[in-house]
Design an enzyme around this catalytic site. Structure first.
Site, mmCIF file in Angstrom:
data_model
loop_
_atom_site.group_PDB
_atom_site.id
_atom_site.type_symbol
_atom_site.label_atom_id
_atom_site.label_comp_id
_atom_site.label_asym_id
_atom_site.label_seq_id
_atom_site.Cartn_x
_atom_site.Cartn_y
_atom_site.Cartn_z
ATOM 1 N N LYS A 33 -23.899 -37.397 -25.988
ATOM 2 C CA LYS A 33 -23.398 -36.072 -26.387
ATOM 3 C C LYS A 33 -23.664 -35.052 -25.272
ATOM 4 C CE LYS A 33 -27.758 -35.291 -28.821
ATOM 5 N NZ LYS A 33 -28.442 -35.252 -30.124
ATOM 6 N N ARG A 126 -31.768 -30.962 -42.069
ATOM 7 C CA ARG A 126 -30.656 -30.548 -41.224
ATOM 8 C C ARG A 126 -29.433 -31.223 -41.827
ATOM 9 N NH1 ARG A 126 -30.929 -31.556 -34.751
ATOM 10 N NH2 ARG A 126 -30.337 -33.637 -35.448
ATOM 11 N N TYR A 244 -33.454 -8.176 -9.044
ATOM 12 C CA TYR A 244 -33.121 -7.122 -10.009
ATOM 13 C C TYR A 244 -34.377 -6.495 -10.588
ATOM 14 C CZ TYR A 244 -28.141 -8.330 -10.151
ATOM 15 O OH TYR A 244 -26.826 -8.533 -9.832
ATOM 16 N N MET A 297 -27.381 -14.243 -11.791
ATOM 17 C CA MET A 297 -26.343 -15.112 -12.333
ATOM 18 C C MET A 297 -26.079 -16.312 -11.423
ATOM 19 S SD MET A 297 -22.394 -14.185 -13.330
ATOM 20 C CE MET A 297 -22.849 -12.804 -14.366
HETATM 21 C C1 LIG Z 1 -29.532 -36.163 -29.953
HETATM 22 C C2 LIG Z 1 -29.800 -37.190 -30.984
HETATM 23 C C3 LIG Z 1 -30.387 -38.409 -30.637
HETATM 24 C C4 LIG Z 1 -30.951 -38.676 -29.255
HETATM 25 O O1 LIG Z 1 -32.183 -38.032 -29.156
HETATM 26 P P1 LIG Z 1 -33.091 -38.114 -27.808
HETATM 27 O O2 LIG Z 1 -34.338 -37.423 -28.208
HETATM 28 O O3 LIG Z 1 -32.321 -37.420 -26.758
HETATM 29 O O4 LIG Z 1 -33.279 -39.557 -27.518
HETATM 30 C C5 LIG Z 1 -30.503 -39.390 -31.615
HETATM 31 N N1 LIG Z 1 -30.077 -39.140 -32.879
HETATM 32 C C6 LIG Z 1 -29.546 -37.978 -33.256
HETATM 33 C C7 LIG Z 1 -29.126 -37.764 -34.670
HETATM 34 C C8 LIG Z 1 -29.395 -36.949 -32.327
HETATM 35 O O5 LIG Z 1 -28.886 -35.769 -32.710
#
Ligand SMILES: *Cc1c(COP(=O)(O)O)cnc(C)c1O
Length: 355
Positions: A33, A126, A244, A297
């Protein structure tokens, strides 16, 4: 001349192979992801396919489509679940939703169904179905899902009682959904002493070189190296202020180097060094140099006074991330975590892949 983000695909493959070897015969999937944690979905998926990885997890449909474009036959799960109206798009690309509520289960079934994961919430509050919804979900689906999964809230805290509670809750769920592969491990959970590997593990961070065992030596190889060229050097006198709002004041005659990375490239503003707070460090020729003044930036200033003269020249490379400065360290010094550093890696970097 721009900053160059080098992604070591051999180290990535080695990291995957290491985890896969640890957990065998459980299957090691890969979480790709957020543009494969900033490393680039397509090259990362291709590299891991070549290493033998067959199952990928993304967060969004659009990411799933990118993964699918280079992995025709792989199994791809979408972690955000079934967003309203997304079923036809998922089905068309043979992407599998991780169904996390009865509304999602119902919508998937009405849309014609197909392989999907059932995601149970075991204490994180969640996404995910409640334990008590297992029977209803199976009835609505008309059979077992392709995968049953849950997610840890505190897996990097080895002795957290959360882990024990979540494993027990997930055991109860698995009893009511038999003969189905199960998955609960992210990167850190793979290293839990209880080894809750089950049938499929889903590491992300560790594949990209993040430390899944905070506080202990990083067992993974670093994958990401970010070098930025020196644009200018300048000498400042004691009392001169930098950046800045002049938040950093030189205490000695100092040589600054200005490099082209800033908050628009994913360098957190909190990496700044001020009178109150030491900045995150970068490295020149292996010598650590702190960021001084506010992060702009597009630019940061670093105090390169103590680096070797020959290495502090216009065009010379400064290591922002790499063998000396790891993503976990940079994150900690910038008041955040390595995950945010990786996933924030900017779109303006030239990405160079090492096979
Ligand atoms: C992002 C995610 C992972 C991977 O987690 P890491 O800590 O990066 O290994 C696994 N399962 C779910 C549901 C996630 O959202």
């Amino acid at each position: 001349m721009t900053a160059i983000l080098a992604i070591d695909l051999r180290a990535l493959r080695e990291n995957w192979r290491k985890l896969a070897g640890m957990i065998a015969p459980a299957e090691c999937a890969a979480v790709v992801k957020a543009n494969a944690y900033g490393c680039g979905i397509e090259p990362v998926v291709r590299a891991l396919l070549a290493e033998g990885c067959r199952t990928f997890f993304v967060a969004r449909l659009a990411e799933g489509l990118r993964a699918r474009s280079v992995a025709r036959d792989a199994t791809i799960y979408v972690l955000d679940g079934l967003t309203p109206g997304a079923a036809p798009g998922l089905r068309e690309a043979a992407l599998r939703p991780t169904l996390g509520s009865m509304a999602e289960v119902g919508e998937w079934a009405v849309a014609g169904g197909g392989p999907a994961a059932l995601h149970f919430d075991t204490g994180m509050n969640r996404l995910g179905l409640a334990e008590g919804e297992a029977a209803a979900a199976l009835t609505t689906l008309g059979g077992a899902p392709a995968l049953v999964m849950s997610h840890f809230a505190s897996s990097e805290e080895t002795s957290s009682p959360d882990n024990v509670r979540q494993i027990a809750a997930f055991d109860r769920v698995r009893k009511s959904i038999q003969n189905t592969p199960a998955s609960i491990c992210n990167s850190s959970a793979i290293f839990l002493p209880s080894k809750p590997w089950l049938q499929v593990a889903r590491p992300g961070y560790a594949l990209y070189g993040g430390n899944p065992t905070p506080g202990a030596t990083n067992p993974m190889r670093h994958v990401v190296t970010l070098h930025a060229p020196v644009l200018q050097t300048r000498i400042v006198e004691p009392g001169d202020r930098v950046g800045y709002n002049g938040q950093w004041t030189a205490k000695r005659r100092s040589r600054l180097a200005i490099i082209p990375v800033g908050y628009a490239d994913g360098i957190p503003r909190n990496a700044m060094g001020t009178g109150e707070k030491v900045g995150a460090e970068v490295a020149i020729d292996g010598k650590r140099c702190p960021i001084v003044g506010r992060v702009s930036m597009d630019l940061i200033a670093i105090d390169a006074t103590d680096a070797p003269d020959v290495a502090v020249q216009r065009g010379a490379p400064v290591e922002v991330l790499g063998a000396t400065i790891g993503v976990d360290e940079f994150g900690a010094r910038a008041g955040t975590i390595g995950y945010e550093i990786l996933t924030g890696l900017g779109a303006r970097y030239e990405r160079a892949y090492r096979e």
